[in-house]
Scaffold this motif. Structure first.
Motif, mmCIF file in Angstrom:
data_model
loop_
_atom_site.group_PDB
_atom_site.id
_atom_site.type_symbol
_atom_site.label_atom_id
_atom_site.label_comp_id
_atom_site.label_asym_id
_atom_site.label_seq_id
_atom_site.Cartn_x
_atom_site.Cartn_y
_atom_site.Cartn_z
ATOM 1 N N ARG A 178 0.842 -1.203 0.000
ATOM 2 C CA ARG A 178 0.000 0.000 0.000
ATOM 3 C C ARG A 178 0.864 1.234 0.000
ATOM 4 O O ARG A 178 1.822 1.347 0.770
ATOM 5 C CB ARG A 178 -0.912 0.014 1.225
ATOM 6 C CG ARG A 178 -1.756 1.274 1.369
ATOM 7 C CD ARG A 178 -2.526 1.264 2.684
ATOM 8 N NE ARG A 178 -3.275 2.503 2.887
ATOM 9 C CZ ARG A 178 -3.972 2.799 3.976
ATOM 10 N NH1 ARG A 178 -4.010 1.931 4.976
ATOM 11 N NH2 ARG A 178 -4.610 3.965 4.079
ATOM 12 N N GLY A 179 0.531 2.197 -0.864
ATOM 13 C CA GLY A 179 1.225 3.472 -0.882
ATOM 14 C C GLY A 179 0.460 4.519 -0.099
ATOM 15 O O GLY A 179 -0.447 4.217 0.677
ATOM 16 N N TYR A 180 0.826 5.785 -0.286
ATOM 17 C CA TYR A 180 0.118 6.878 0.379
ATOM 18 C C TYR A 180 -1.315 6.943 -0.119
ATOM 19 O O TYR A 180 -1.575 6.845 -1.322
ATOM 20 C CB TYR A 180 0.807 8.207 0.108
ATOM 21 C CG TYR A 180 2.109 8.396 0.845
ATOM 22 C CD1 TYR A 180 2.113 8.708 2.204
ATOM 23 C CD2 TYR A 180 3.338 8.276 0.196
ATOM 24 C CE1 TYR A 180 3.314 8.898 2.892
ATOM 25 C CE2 TYR A 180 4.537 8.469 0.879
ATOM 26 C CZ TYR A 180 4.509 8.767 2.221
ATOM 27 O OH TYR A 180 5.692 8.953 2.897
ATOM 28 N N GLY A 181 -2.251 7.121 0.812
ATOM 29 C CA GLY A 181 -3.645 7.236 0.426
ATOM 30 C C GLY A 181 -4.473 6.096 0.981
ATOM 31 O O GLY A 181 -4.038 5.343 1.851
ATOM 32 N N PRO A 182 -5.692 5.930 0.470
ATOM 33 C CA PRO A 182 -6.604 4.922 1.016
ATOM 34 C C PRO A 182 -6.125 3.508 0.747
ATOM 35 O O PRO A 182 -5.233 3.278 -0.081
ATOM 36 C CB PRO A 182 -7.919 5.210 0.280
ATOM 37 C CG PRO A 182 -7.497 5.860 -1.002
ATOM 38 C CD PRO A 182 -6.289 6.665 -0.655
ATOM 39 N N ALA A 183 -6.716 2.565 1.466
ATOM 40 C CA ALA A 183 -6.410 1.156 1.233
ATOM 41 C C ALA A 183 -6.619 0.841 -0.239
ATOM 42 O O ALA A 183 -7.597 1.274 -0.853
ATOM 43 C CB ALA A 183 -7.303 0.281 2.101
ATOM 44 N N GLY A 184 -5.687 0.123 -0.813
ATOM 45 C CA GLY A 184 -5.746 -0.169 -2.240
ATOM 46 C C GLY A 184 -4.842 0.709 -3.074
ATOM 47 O O GLY A 184 -4.625 0.433 -4.260
ATOM 48 N N LEU A 215 3.803 2.032 5.299
ATOM 49 C CA LEU A 215 2.556 2.753 5.022
ATOM 50 C C LEU A 215 1.344 1.845 5.128
ATOM 51 O O LEU A 215 0.232 2.308 5.413
ATOM 52 C CB LEU A 215 2.612 3.372 3.624
ATOM 53 C CG LEU A 215 3.651 4.474 3.398
ATOM 54 C CD1 LEU A 215 3.623 4.939 1.945
ATOM 55 C CD2 LEU A 215 3.427 5.644 4.343
ATOM 56 N N ASP A 216 1.536 0.556 4.900
ATOM 57 C CA ASP A 216 0.433 -0.402 4.977
ATOM 58 C C ASP A 216 -0.295 -0.341 6.316
ATOM 59 O O ASP A 216 -1.503 -0.591 6.384
ATOM 60 C CB ASP A 216 0.966 -1.825 4.774
ATOM 61 C CG ASP A 216 1.798 -1.963 3.517
ATOM 62 O OD1 ASP A 216 1.395 -2.710 2.613
ATOM 63 O OD2 ASP A 216 2.862 -1.318 3.430
ATOM 64 N N SER A 217 0.436 -0.013 7.405
ATOM 65 C CA SER A 217 -0.150 -0.117 8.746
ATOM 66 C C SER A 217 -0.101 1.177 9.553
ATOM 67 O O SER A 217 -0.536 1.195 10.712
ATOM 68 C CB SER A 217 0.585 -1.208 9.539
ATOM 69 O OG SER A 217 1.982 -0.949 9.592
ATOM 70 N N THR A 218 0.388 2.262 8.991
ATOM 71 C CA THR A 218 0.644 3.466 9.801
ATOM 72 C C THR A 218 -0.170 4.689 9.390
ATOM 73 O O THR A 218 0.016 5.767 9.980
ATOM 74 C CB THR A 218 2.138 3.841 9.734
ATOM 75 O OG1 THR A 218 2.519 4.049 8.372
ATOM 76 C CG2 THR A 218 3.003 2.746 10.336
ATOM 77 N N GLN A 219 -1.067 4.568 8.432
ATOM 78 C CA GLN A 219 -1.820 5.740 7.982
ATOM 79 C C GLN A 219 -3.091 5.883 8.818
ATOM 80 O O GLN A 219 -4.209 5.663 8.360
ATOM 81 C CB GLN A 219 -2.119 5.635 6.486
ATOM 82 C CG GLN A 219 -0.840 5.608 5.658
ATOM 83 C CD GLN A 219 -1.087 5.683 4.173
ATOM 84 O OE1 GLN A 219 -1.529 6.719 3.656
ATOM 85 N NE2 GLN A 219 -0.798 4.603 3.459
ATOM 86 N N ILE A 220 -2.872 6.281 10.071
ATOM 87 C CA ILE A 220 -3.953 6.388 11.056
ATOM 88 C C ILE A 220 -4.211 7.870 11.319
ATOM 89 O O ILE A 220 -3.305 8.617 11.704
ATOM 90 C CB ILE A 220 -3.576 5.659 12.356
ATOM 91 C CG1 ILE A 220 -3.260 4.186 12.050
ATOM 92 C CG2 ILE A 220 -4.706 5.774 13.371
ATOM 93 C CD1 ILE A 220 -2.781 3.399 13.248
ATOM 94 N N HIS A 221 -5.435 8.299 11.109
ATOM 95 C CA HIS A 221 -5.772 9.719 11.198
ATOM 96 C C HIS A 221 -6.313 10.075 12.581
ATOM 97 O O HIS A 221 -7.081 9.320 13.183
ATOM 98 C CB HIS A 221 -6.801 10.078 10.123
ATOM 99 C CG HIS A 221 -6.347 9.759 8.735
ATOM 100 N ND1 HIS A 221 -5.291 10.407 8.134
ATOM 101 C CD2 HIS A 221 -6.769 8.826 7.838
ATOM 102 C CE1 HIS A 221 -5.093 9.912 6.924
ATOM 103 N NE2 HIS A 221 -5.975 8.945 6.728
ATOM 104 N N LEU A 222 -5.905 11.241 13.071
ATOM 105 C CA LEU A 222 -6.385 11.753 14.353
ATOM 106 C C LEU A 222 -7.498 12.751 14.061
ATOM 107 O O LEU A 222 -7.226 13.892 13.670
ATOM 108 C CB LEU A 222 -5.240 12.426 15.118
ATOM 109 C CG LEU A 222 -5.533 12.796 16.570
ATOM 110 C CD1 LEU A 222 -5.619 11.543 17.431
ATOM 111 C CD2 LEU A 222 -4.465 13.733 17.122
#
Length: 319
Positions: A178-184, A215-222
């Motif tokens: 997974r790159g930057y952005g939504p899953a997929g 990035l696969d597991s760290t794109q968590i938004h606050l």
């Protein structure tokens, strides 16, 4: 009656059996389990805001003992000033802060004004500090890398035998599926590795156990509700995070931080929130981190428990 020698032998044997009872071993294990992990945080704090949250989580985690902070990338001296002000404000001026390998600056630090408010003097050598701490505590230091890996690369080049005695390295970096952005989103070079592909190549070949949070597991938004909980808490620590957040958000269009870096810290204290899979990762010259066949050279978290992570972060920062 038994001869004196036999009676002494039986007495010593009994005492040894008592000393080696399961209760004794479990007590030793419990004592060891309560000892905090020795940690060095290697950070490019001052650009994105997630480094400030990561440092806050380290400070609020009794499972960790922060033996020092080394700064990464660009103007590392200015980044060290930022960390100095932060630590002094939260009552931890005792924690050493060292400036790492300086590289050409790419844009202005979003939190430079905060850093310039520090009255700290010149900082020591971050690379020398990392090696010094490994020598002092062989097999005990966890290095949490949340920036480009120039300091790691330099430490390996300077003294690979000492560096190999690091307990482990946990890093935020890479993009596997997974790159930057939504899953997929298609995988692509992640910033920390893009800036220094050779750093990750050196680390993966160093013989040190590597744990990657890509990035696969760290794109968590606050989200704004969680932000309000932290920013309204009013502690010395959350006040510093709040100041840095407003400098960061005022420097661009951002309103919702993505908490890449605190996931690496979370792995050190709650690996169940980001289970890791053994993988072999190759790094190309453009910073792509490619899964290939062969013996594993890293443990990689491909999916994290986002709600569990956020609950932990909010609890620690507002406790």
């Amino acid at each position: 009656m038994f001869p004196m020698r036999i009676r002494i032998f039986l007495l010593v044997s009994t005492l040894l059996l008592i000393a080696a009872s399961p209760q004794t071993f479990s007590g030793q294990a419990a004592a060891t389990a309560t000892e905090p992990q020795l940690v060095i945080l290697d950070t490019d704090i001052g650009d994105d805001i997630d480094d400030a949250f990561a440092l806050a989580l380290v400070l609020k985690s009794p499972e960790l003992k922060l033996v020092g902070v080394t700064t990464e990338f660009g103007n590392t001296e200015m980044r060290a000033k930022l960390v100095d002000r932060y630590l002094k404000a939260v009552g931890r001026p005792d924690i050493p802060v060292l400036a790492g390998v300086a590289t050409p600056e790419q844009g202005k630090l979003s939190q430079r004004a905060y850093a310039e408010g520090s009255n700290s003097g010149k900082h020591g050598d971050g690379v020398a500090f990392i090696l010094q701490q490994i020598r002092a505590h062989p097999g005990q230091i966890t290095l949490i890398g949340i920036g480009p890996l120039f300091n790691v690369q330099a430490a390996i080049a300077k003294d690979p035998a000492t560096f190999k005695r690091l307990k482990r390295a946990i890093l935020m970096g890479g993009s596997v599926y997974r790159g930057y952005g939504p899953a997929g989103a298609a995988p692509g070079p992640e910033w920390n590795i893009l800036c220094d592909p050779d750093g990750l190549k050196a680390l993966l070949g160093s013989g040190v156990p590597v744990y990657m949070m890509p990035l696969d597991s760290t794109q968590i938004h606050l989200d704004q509700k969680a932000q309000a909980t932290i920013f309204s808490h009013g502690s010395a620590l959350t006040d510093q995070v709040t100041l840095l957040f407003h400098e960061w958000s005022g420097a661009g269009e951002w309103k919702t931080p993505t908490l890449f870096d605190p996931v690496a810290v979370t792995y050190a204290i709650r690996p169940d929130l980001c289970p890791a899979t053994p993988m072999r990762i190759e790094v190309d010259d453009k910073g792509a981190t490619i899964p290939v066949q062969g013996a594993a050279n890293a443990q990689v978290c491909l999916k994290s428990d986002e709600q569990g992570f956020l609950a932990l972060l909010l609890d620690r920062l507002t406790r």
